[in-house]
Design an enzyme around this catalytic site. Structure first.
Site, PDB file in Angstrom:
ATOM      1  N   GLU A  29      -6.614  -7.657  -0.965  1.00 24.55           N
ATOM      2  CA  GLU A  29      -7.268  -7.505   0.340  1.00 24.55           C
ATOM      3  C   GLU A  29      -8.687  -7.010   0.130  1.00 24.55           C
ATOM      4  O   GLU A  29      -8.943  -6.237  -0.804  1.00 24.55           O
ATOM      5  CB  GLU A  29      -6.547  -6.475   1.229  1.00 24.55           C
ATOM      6  CG  GLU A  29      -5.217  -6.919   1.758  1.00 24.55           C
ATOM      7  CD  GLU A  29      -4.565  -5.860   2.657  1.00 24.55           C
ATOM      8  OE1 GLU A  29      -5.287  -5.098   3.325  1.00 24.55           O
ATOM      9  OE2 GLU A  29      -3.328  -5.803   2.659  1.00 24.55           O
ATOM     10  N   GLU A  71       0.799  -1.233   0.000  1.00 24.34           N
ATOM     11  CA  GLU A  71       0.000   0.000   0.000  1.00 24.34           C
ATOM     12  C   GLU A  71       0.831   1.282   0.000  1.00 24.34           C
ATOM     13  O   GLU A  71       0.408   2.299   0.551  1.00 24.34           O
ATOM     14  CB  GLU A  71      -0.966   0.022   1.187  1.00 24.34           C
ATOM     15  CG  GLU A  71      -2.050  -1.032   1.090  1.00 24.34           C
ATOM     16  CD  GLU A  71      -3.178  -0.835   2.075  1.00 24.34           C
ATOM     17  OE1 GLU A  71      -2.941  -0.239   3.137  1.00 24.34           O
ATOM     18  OE2 GLU A  71      -4.295  -1.283   1.785  1.00 24.34           O
TER      19      GLU A  71
HETATM   20  C1  GAL Z   1      -4.884  -2.638   4.724  1.00 22.64           C
HETATM   21  C2  GAL Z   1      -3.509  -3.137   5.114  1.00 22.64           C
HETATM   22  C3  GAL Z   1      -3.570  -4.334   6.047  1.00 22.64           C
HETATM   23  C4  GAL Z   1      -4.587  -4.106   7.116  1.00 22.64           C
HETATM   24  C5  GAL Z   1      -5.891  -3.906   6.440  1.00 22.64           C
HETATM   25  C6  GAL Z   1      -7.041  -3.819   7.379  1.00 22.64           C
HETATM   26  O1  GAL Z   1      -4.831  -1.289   4.444  1.00 22.64           O
HETATM   27  O2  GAL Z   1      -2.776  -3.488   3.990  1.00 22.64           O
HETATM   28  O3  GAL Z   1      -2.304  -4.563   6.608  1.00 22.64           O
HETATM   29  O4  GAL Z   1      -4.226  -3.022   7.882  1.00 22.64           O
HETATM   30  O5  GAL Z   1      -5.835  -2.689   5.711  1.00 22.64           O
HETATM   31  O6  GAL Z   1      -8.236  -3.905   6.689  1.00 22.64           O
END
Ligand code: GAL
Length: 754
Positions: free
Chosen positions: A463, A384
């Site tokens: 994610e 990110e």
């Molecule tokens: C993303 C991140 C993850 C975790 C996730 C929570 O932004 O890459 O490590 O923090 O959000 O939903």
């Protein structure tokens, strides 16, 4: 001849940094075993600063005259972070990264007799070292938290080998690169031989001895015209072994590794394995464990892979956000669980020195793991982070140079980002995002809108879910229903779009984090399981996508109570299942329901939803009416394959105990997971049962964490470690269920040599 010993016992540990040339008397060291967590923290509400301290480990090493005619290397699989290794007070090695292995060549400072090996590490989040410098949504637990080995070599050793299977679908062939290391210049003739074995040790092919004296590095070999080869896949993860032998005058060495034959490719038309399309259904995994941070031994590491693939039904895992334990990856190879492995980092990019360190991390990760068939993608961006052309050009170039056989990805959360990788890997939290998705219609974004490239490219969602809807194992039914629904919607959207290679859920389990994140108790409740890997309801979204021949699944998303939901409504009632149809029975009224292909047209196995649209006369009553048992039967091809009953009046019936194993090694790090479930008369968990369980174990065992534990969501899970050989017993006492006892035999640690 190489001789390797794992150095588990006899380490001394202390807070602070100290580098003596020999140990002084009277210092009160803690005797520890490796892997070791420098600071054990409570499950929640701990002070992060207790971890951010300096620490020192010492190891006393006896060396004979003969030892010193050889070459001694200490290999650290993982020490977090900024490790400095000293021999008798002299610095011999330094390695900043907390997630990749490193080796210390001890000879220059060794002497005959007693030597002191000192390793200093730091829990400080040093902004000069990736991933540090910004805020991070997880805890980096300090310690020498993976194994350490000591190897003795002759004047030349095999440092590494890279096994690349090529033409696997037509004429499987092995291309082999061998990396030698000479400790002293030698003109002696050297010969090398490579042999291919099945995983059971049957010899399939062996090369002639090859004269490699003075050869350029790496030495390249090929094993062609192989006997019939089985491909590696999630359903049949066939492994092979490659053994390389080196010989010369007074020089002998052997190196072996496992690998598999498979062809993996991310394309604009999705992911392909061995020439067939495969939708990736994945989950993100951190490597932490309650109380002991990163310091979980082999059995615990392997169990996570087993939970992901066998229990929950995923075919893909991302090692968010760093290279993880070789034991975990080995198990992924054995199970056929595909892996996306990435370098350490979280949103922040540091200065040029920091970036250089990160480029080195790419090299260290790939050189450690390039033989794992499970790994199909290298993550070469900081998770990110914003675009950074020069930095990411370097990480990609290095990955491609070291391993042209695998594609690169790099996880981003920004759209229209510069694509230097082979796969556009994107975190997509659009579902219920009030700005990007105000009408809530989209579960995933359209890849071409995200990439802005005007054409389809290989695309993977890395994610989703996570912080958008934190959910606890003990949350109420309405909340957990929504959690389930969100996972269902994203998965359906993934199956809907052939351009999307797959999705990786955030995340496997609830994890410890900094105070800038989470629920204030230093936990992010983003898991589809809790921190002890106990499944929440959303886990059944994935379990229910498996083929029913593997396991029929019938999971009612309800506690089946009159008054748990707002307005005391029993409907809608969702059943996650892979059955063709179900029968639902309430007080003798039997109704049949089918998977909801209207709302979830793309899922292999949509849920069944009973609501006002399809039920007219199921007697579920209203506030003030009778409340009755719910019986559900699942059918596949007209055969009843599973059934479940939810009691109208659940009562505590029994405490179900499951233990991962019956035998542990006495090494402090071999751990057995134990799960207790408070069940009613229909074997359903009692989610709101209040009781405390007291655990007492014999001296052979030790409980990780407190020995008095309260039920949460009807469950308690914990790990027990093996301490000393003998017949270990663990007594479990509950005021409701009484006392039960389980046996775990503890045996001497296996001595491993190489
Ligand atoms: C993303 C991140 C993850 C975790 C996730 C929570 O932004 O890459 O490590 O923090 O959000 O939903």
């Amino acid at each position: 001849m190489r001789h390797t010993q794992i150095l588990t016992h006899n380490w001394l540990f202390t807070h602070g940094h100290e580098v003596p040339s020999k140990l002084s008397d009277g210092h009160d060291y803690q005797h520890v075993c490796l892997p070791h967590n420098a600071v054990d923290v409570p499950l929640s509400y701990f002070d992060e600063s207790t971890l951010q301290q300096p620490f020192t480990y010492h190891y006393q090493l006896q060396c004979s005259k003969d030892d010193l005619t050889h070459h001694l290397i200490m290999r650290f699989e993982g020490a977090l972070s900024d490790a400095h290794v000293y021999v008798n007070g002299t610095l011999v090695e330094q390695h900043a990264d907390g997630y990749t292995p490193f080796e210390a060549y001890l000879n220059p400072a060794l002497k005959i007799g007693e030597n002191l090996i000192t390793v200093t590490i730091s829990g400080e989040e040093n902004p000069a070292i990736p991933p540090f410098g910004g805020r991070i949504d997880y805890i980096c637990f300090p310690g020498i938290y993976r194994p350490v080995s000591l190897s003795r070599f002759d004047a030349v050793r095999i440092r590494n080998i890279k096994v690349t299977p090529v033409d696997v679908l037509t004429e499987p062939t092995v291309e082999l690169a061998v990396y030698l290391q000479s400790f002293a210049s030698t003109d002696e003739p050297l010969e090398l031989q490579a042999a291919l074995f099945t995983d059971d040790g049957e010899l399939l092919k062996v090369t002639d001895w090859l004269d490699v004296s003075g050869s350029h590095q790496p030495i390249l070999l090929k094993l062609a015209e192989l006997p019939e080869i089985s491909l590696w896949s999630p359903t049949q993860p066939t492994l092979y072994r490659l053994m390389v032998t080196l010989r010369g005058d007074g020089i002998n060495d052997e190196y072996q590794c496992r690998f598999g034959f498979r062809e993996a490719c991310f394309t604009p038309q999705g992911f392909w394995l061995n020439g067939e399309p495969l939708k990736l259904v994945g989950v993100n995994r951190h490597q932490s464990y309650p109380y002991i941070g990163y310091a979980m031994g082999k059995r615990g590491q392997r169990l996570d892979a087993e939970i992901i693939k066998n229990e929950l039904g995923f075919n893909f895992v991302r090692t968010s956000h760093y290279p993880q334990s070789p034991d975990f990856l080995d198990r992924c190879d054995e199970l056929g669980l595909l892996v996306f492995e990435e370098i350490a980092g979280w949103q922040h990019i540091g200065d040029e020195v920091w970036q250089q360190a990160s480029v080195e991390n790419v090299g260290a990760m790939i050189e450690r793991d390039w033989n794992h068939p499970a790994i199909v993608l290298w993550g070469v961006r900081i998770n990110e982070s914003p675009d950074h052309h020069d930095f990411y050009e370097q990480t990609n170039a290095l990955a491609h140079e070291l391993d042209p056989s695998r594609q690169t990805g790099g996880v981003r959360c920004i759209s229209d980002s510069e694509l230097l990788e082979d796969v556009y890997t994107m975190n997509d939290f659009v579902l219920k995002d009030s700005q990007l998705n105000p009408d809530g219609l989209h579960a995933l974004r359209n890849p071409s809108n995200v990439t802005g490239l005007g054409k389809e490219v290989p695309y993977l969602v890395t994610e989703y879910a996570g912080h958008m809807f934190p959910t606890k194992l003990s949350d109420n039914e309405t909340w957990q229903n929504e959690h389930v629904m969100r996972h269902l919607r994203v998965l359906d959207a993934s199956f809907a779009n052939p351009n999307i290679s797959g999705t990786i859920a955030w995340c496997l389990f609830d994890y410890n984090t900094h105070h800038d994140f989470g629920s204030g108790d230093k936990i992010c409740y983003h898991g589809i399981t809790d921190a002890f890997r106990v499944p929440k309801w959303a886990a059944a979204v994935y379990t229910s996508q498996q083929d029913p021949s593997e396991r029929p699944v019938l999971k009612a998303i309800t506690y089946w109570t009159r008054g748990e939901r707002p307005e005391a409504k029993a409907l809608p009632l969702m059943i996650l299942t892979n059955c063709d149809r179900i029968e639902v029975e309430v007080v003798g009224h039997v109704r049949t329901y089918l998977p909801d292909r209207t709302r979830f047209p793309h899922l292999p196995h949509p849920p069944i939803i009973i609501d006002a649209t399809n039920q007219s006369d199921l007697p579920v009553g209203d506030w003030g009416y009778d409340w009755n048992d719910l019986k559900i039967r699942g059918y596949v091809d007209d055969l009843e394959v599973c059934a479940t009953t939810l009691a109208a009046s659940p009562l505590p019936q029994r405490l179900a105990i499951s233990q991962q194993c019956e035998q542990l090694q006495a090494n402090n790090n071999d751990c057995c997971r134990v799960v207790l479930q408070a069940l009613d008369q229909q074997d359903q968990r009692l989610p709101y049962l209040r009781d405390v369980v007291r655990l007492k174990c014999s001296e052979q065992l030790q409980i990780i964490g407190p020995s008095q534990l309260a039920f949460e969501g009807g469950c308690i899970a914990f790990w027990v470690r093996g301490m000393s050989p003998g017949a270990g017993l663990l007594a479990i006492h509950s005021s409701i269920f009484g006392t039960q006892q389980i046996a775990i035999t503890v045996v001497e640690q296996e001595v491993s040599h190489g």
